[in-house]
Write a protein that holds these residues in place. Structure first.
Motif, short mmCIF file in Angstrom:
data_model
loop_
_atom_site.label_atom_id
_atom_site.label_comp_id
_atom_site.label_asym_id
_atom_site.label_seq_id
_atom_site.Cartn_x
_atom_site.Cartn_y
_atom_site.Cartn_z
N ALA A 1 0.87 -1.51 -0.36
CA ALA A 1 0.31 0.02 0.22
C ALA A 1 1.07 1.66 0.25
N SER A 2 2.29 1.20 0.72
CA SER A 2 2.90 1.95 0.51
C SER A 2 3.38 2.29 -0.52
N TYR A 3 2.89 1.77 -1.25
CA TYR A 3 4.50 2.00 -2.66
C TYR A 3 2.95 2.04 -3.88
N ASP A 4 1.72 2.07 -3.71
CA ASP A 4 1.25 2.22 -4.52
C ASP A 4 0.53 0.53 -6.05
N ASP A 5 0.58 0.12 -4.51
CA ASP A 5 0.64 -2.37 -5.34
C ASP A 5 1.27 -2.16 -6.00
N GLU A 6 2.28 -1.93 -5.97
CA GLU A 6 3.78 -1.90 -7.22
C GLU A 6 4.75 -3.03 -6.93
N TRP A 7 4.95 -2.37 -5.26
CA TRP A 7 6.37 -3.11 -5.45
C TRP A 7 6.14 -3.66 -3.64
N VAL A 8 6.63 -4.55 -3.34
CA VAL A 8 6.46 -4.70 -2.01
C VAL A 8 8.52 -5.33 -1.18
N TRP A 9 8.12 -5.97 0.21
CA TRP A 9 9.02 -5.76 0.37
C TRP A 9 9.28 -7.20 0.42
N VAL A 10 10.70 -7.90 0.44
CA VAL A 10 10.79 -9.41 0.28
C VAL A 10 11.55 -9.47 0.94
N ASP A 11 11.67 -10.87 1.73
CA ASP A 11 12.93 -11.47 2.59
C ASP A 11 13.01 -12.91 2.52
N GLY A 12 14.56 -13.03 2.44
CA GLY A 12 15.15 -14.23 1.52
C GLY A 12 16.51 -14.77 1.95
N HIS A 13 16.70 -15.37 1.39
CA HIS A 13 18.03 -16.35 1.38
C HIS A 13 18.54 -15.98 -0.16
N HIS A 14 20.31 -15.73 -0.57
CA HIS A 14 20.97 -15.91 -1.25
C HIS A 14 20.80 -17.64 -1.81
N LEU A 15 20.73 -17.20 -3.18
CA LEU A 15 21.13 -19.06 -3.10
C LEU A 15 22.18 -19.66 -2.84
N ASP A 16 23.66 -19.63 -3.40
CA ASP A 16 24.30 -20.26 -2.49
C ASP A 16 24.67 -20.05 -1.29
N CYS A 17 23.33 -20.00 -0.05
CA CYS A 17 23.68 -19.50 1.34
C CYS A 17 22.66 -21.18 1.60
N ARG A 18 23.11 -21.03 3.23
CA ARG A 18 22.65 -22.42 4.32
C ARG A 18 20.93 -21.80 4.66
N PRO A 19 19.93 -22.23 4.29
CA PRO A 19 18.95 -21.59 4.69
C PRO A 19 18.32 -22.51 6.11
N ASP A 20 19.39 -22.15 6.82
CA ASP A 20 18.75 -23.30 8.39
C ASP A 20 19.08 -21.38 9.24
N HIS A 21 18.92 -20.66 8.68
CA HIS A 21 18.65 -19.29 9.11
C HIS A 21 18.33 -18.62 9.24
N ARG A 22 17.97 -16.78 9.74
CA ARG A 22 16.97 -15.87 9.32
C ARG A 22 17.18 -15.72 7.79
N PRO A 23 16.24 -15.60 7.57
CA PRO A 23 16.67 -14.27 6.32
C PRO A 23 17.88 -13.67 6.37
N CYS A 24 18.22 -13.38 5.15
CA CYS A 24 19.65 -12.84 5.08
C CYS A 24 19.73 -11.51 4.51
N GLN A 25 19.03 -11.49 3.38
CA GLN A 25 18.73 -10.32 2.40
C GLN A 25 17.24 -10.12 2.41
N GLN A 26 17.05 -8.66 2.11
CA GLN A 26 15.76 -8.11 1.50
C GLN A 26 15.47 -7.64 0.29
N ALA A 27 14.90 -7.28 -0.02
CA ALA A 27 14.81 -6.49 -1.26
C ALA A 27 13.35 -5.79 -1.35
#
Length: 69
Positions: free
Chosen positions: A19-45
């Motif tokens: 809603a802050s970006y006119d429903d055109e953009w959202v923040w996502v959390d995740g992991h780099h592909l070479d990262c171990r996913p057994d920890h908290r997400p390490c990247q936001q975009a």
């Protein structure tokens, strides 16, 4: 680097931020592909909603960790 493409294993889509970006953009959390996913997400975009729609199979969409059909 801002504006440069990269791959991210998305673990959470923050739909409430759209809603802050006119429903055109959202923040996502995740992991780099070479990262171990057994920890908290390490990247936001901040990503285009249109890019997420293109990358998500139509049969299933994951929002805030829950699959929706």
């Amino acid at each position: 680097m801002a504006g440069e493409p990269f791959e991210l294993l998305i673990t959470r889509v923050r739909v409430t931020s759209a809603a802050s970006y006119d429903d055109e953009w959202v923040w996502v959390d995740g992991h780099h592909l070479d990262c171990r996913p057994d920890h908290r997400p390490c990247q936001q975009a901040l990503v285009s909603v249109a890019a997420l729609r293109r990358a998500t199979p139509p049969a299933e969409q994951v929002v805030d960790g829950a699959a929706r059909r």
